[in-house]
Design a protein around this motif. Structure first.
Motif, PDB file in Angstrom:
ATOM      1  N   TYR A  99       0.923  -1.080  -0.028  1.00  0.00           N
ATOM      2  CA  TYR A  99      -0.021  -0.024  -0.036  1.00  0.00           C
ATOM      3  C   TYR A  99       0.958   1.137  -0.023  1.00  0.00           C
ATOM      4  O   TYR A  99       0.687   2.442  -0.858  1.00  0.00           O
ATOM      5  N   LYS A 120       3.752   1.507  -1.188  1.00  0.00           N
ATOM      6  CA  LYS A 120       4.482   1.661  -2.605  1.00  0.00           C
ATOM      7  C   LYS A 120       3.377   2.218  -3.422  1.00  0.00           C
ATOM      8  O   LYS A 120       3.985   3.244  -4.468  1.00  0.00           O
ATOM      9  N   PHE A 121       2.350   1.671  -3.381  1.00  0.00           N
ATOM     10  CA  PHE A 121       1.161   2.212  -4.366  1.00  0.00           C
ATOM     11  C   PHE A 121       0.882   3.730  -4.068  1.00  0.00           C
ATOM     12  O   PHE A 121       0.868   4.637  -5.153  1.00  0.00           O
ATOM     13  N   ILE A 122       0.698   4.232  -2.793  1.00  0.00           N
ATOM     14  CA  ILE A 122       0.703   5.682  -2.484  1.00  0.00           C
ATOM     15  C   ILE A 122       1.962   6.417  -3.009  1.00  0.00           C
ATOM     16  O   ILE A 122       1.588   7.723  -3.698  1.00  0.00           O
ATOM     17  N   GLU A 177       3.738   6.108  -5.360  1.00  0.00           N
ATOM     18  CA  GLU A 177       3.866   6.057  -6.940  1.00  0.00           C
ATOM     19  C   GLU A 177       2.831   7.177  -7.339  1.00  0.00           C
ATOM     20  O   GLU A 177       3.181   7.967  -8.254  1.00  0.00           O
ATOM     21  N   LYS A 178       1.617   7.051  -6.650  1.00  0.00           N
ATOM     22  CA  LYS A 178       0.673   8.235  -7.169  1.00  0.00           C
ATOM     23  C   LYS A 178       0.967   9.493  -6.768  1.00  0.00           C
ATOM     24  O   LYS A 178       0.545  10.597  -7.434  1.00  0.00           O
ATOM     25  N   VAL A 179       1.884   9.803  -5.497  1.00  0.00           N
ATOM     26  CA  VAL A 179       2.117  11.178  -5.078  1.00  0.00           C
ATOM     27  C   VAL A 179       3.470  11.560  -5.862  1.00  0.00           C
ATOM     28  O   VAL A 179       4.125  12.694  -5.155  1.00  0.00           O
ATOM     29  N   SER A 180       4.155  10.752  -6.518  1.00  0.00           N
ATOM     30  CA  SER A 180       5.605  11.086  -6.678  1.00  0.00           C
ATOM     31  C   SER A 180       5.885  12.322  -7.546  1.00  0.00           C
ATOM     32  O   SER A 180       6.888  12.929  -7.853  1.00  0.00           O
ATOM     33  N   PHE A 197       5.122  13.746  -1.575  1.00  0.00           N
ATOM     34  CA  PHE A 197       5.900  12.637  -1.458  1.00  0.00           C
ATOM     35  C   PHE A 197       6.564  12.484  -0.195  1.00  0.00           C
ATOM     36  O   PHE A 197       6.356  11.212   0.536  1.00  0.00           O
ATOM     37  N   GLU A 247       3.744  11.584   2.780  1.00  0.00           N
ATOM     38  CA  GLU A 247       3.461  10.190   2.592  1.00  0.00           C
ATOM     39  C   GLU A 247       4.445   9.192   3.237  1.00  0.00           C
ATOM     40  O   GLU A 247       4.050   8.289   3.790  1.00  0.00           O
TER      41      GLU A 247
END
Length: 59
Positions: free
Chosen positions: A4, A6-8, A10-13, A19, A22
């Motif tokens: 989870y 890693k998923f987040i 990637e989304k906020v990068s 970033f 998070e």
């Protein structure tokens, strides 16, 4: 929780401040082994884009 995180990340990068926020949040929720794995994954995937953030968070 690690997947989870890693998923987040990637989304906020796209946003260095988001970033970092998070990443710090997820670091406080993970166990030591997961933190090590997340650190390696972050440097592999975002090492060039967010090097300063990663160095601050994993110092």
């Amino acid at each position: 929780m690690l997947n989870y995180a890693k998923f987040i990340l990637e989304k906020v990068s796209f946003d260095p401040q988001l970033f970092e926020k998070e990443l710090l949040k997820h670091l406080s929720e993970l166990i030591v082994e997961e933190v090590i794995e997340l650190k390696n994954w972050c440097y592999e995937n975002f090492g060039q884009k967010h090097a300063m953030v990663l160095n601050r968070c994993f110092a």
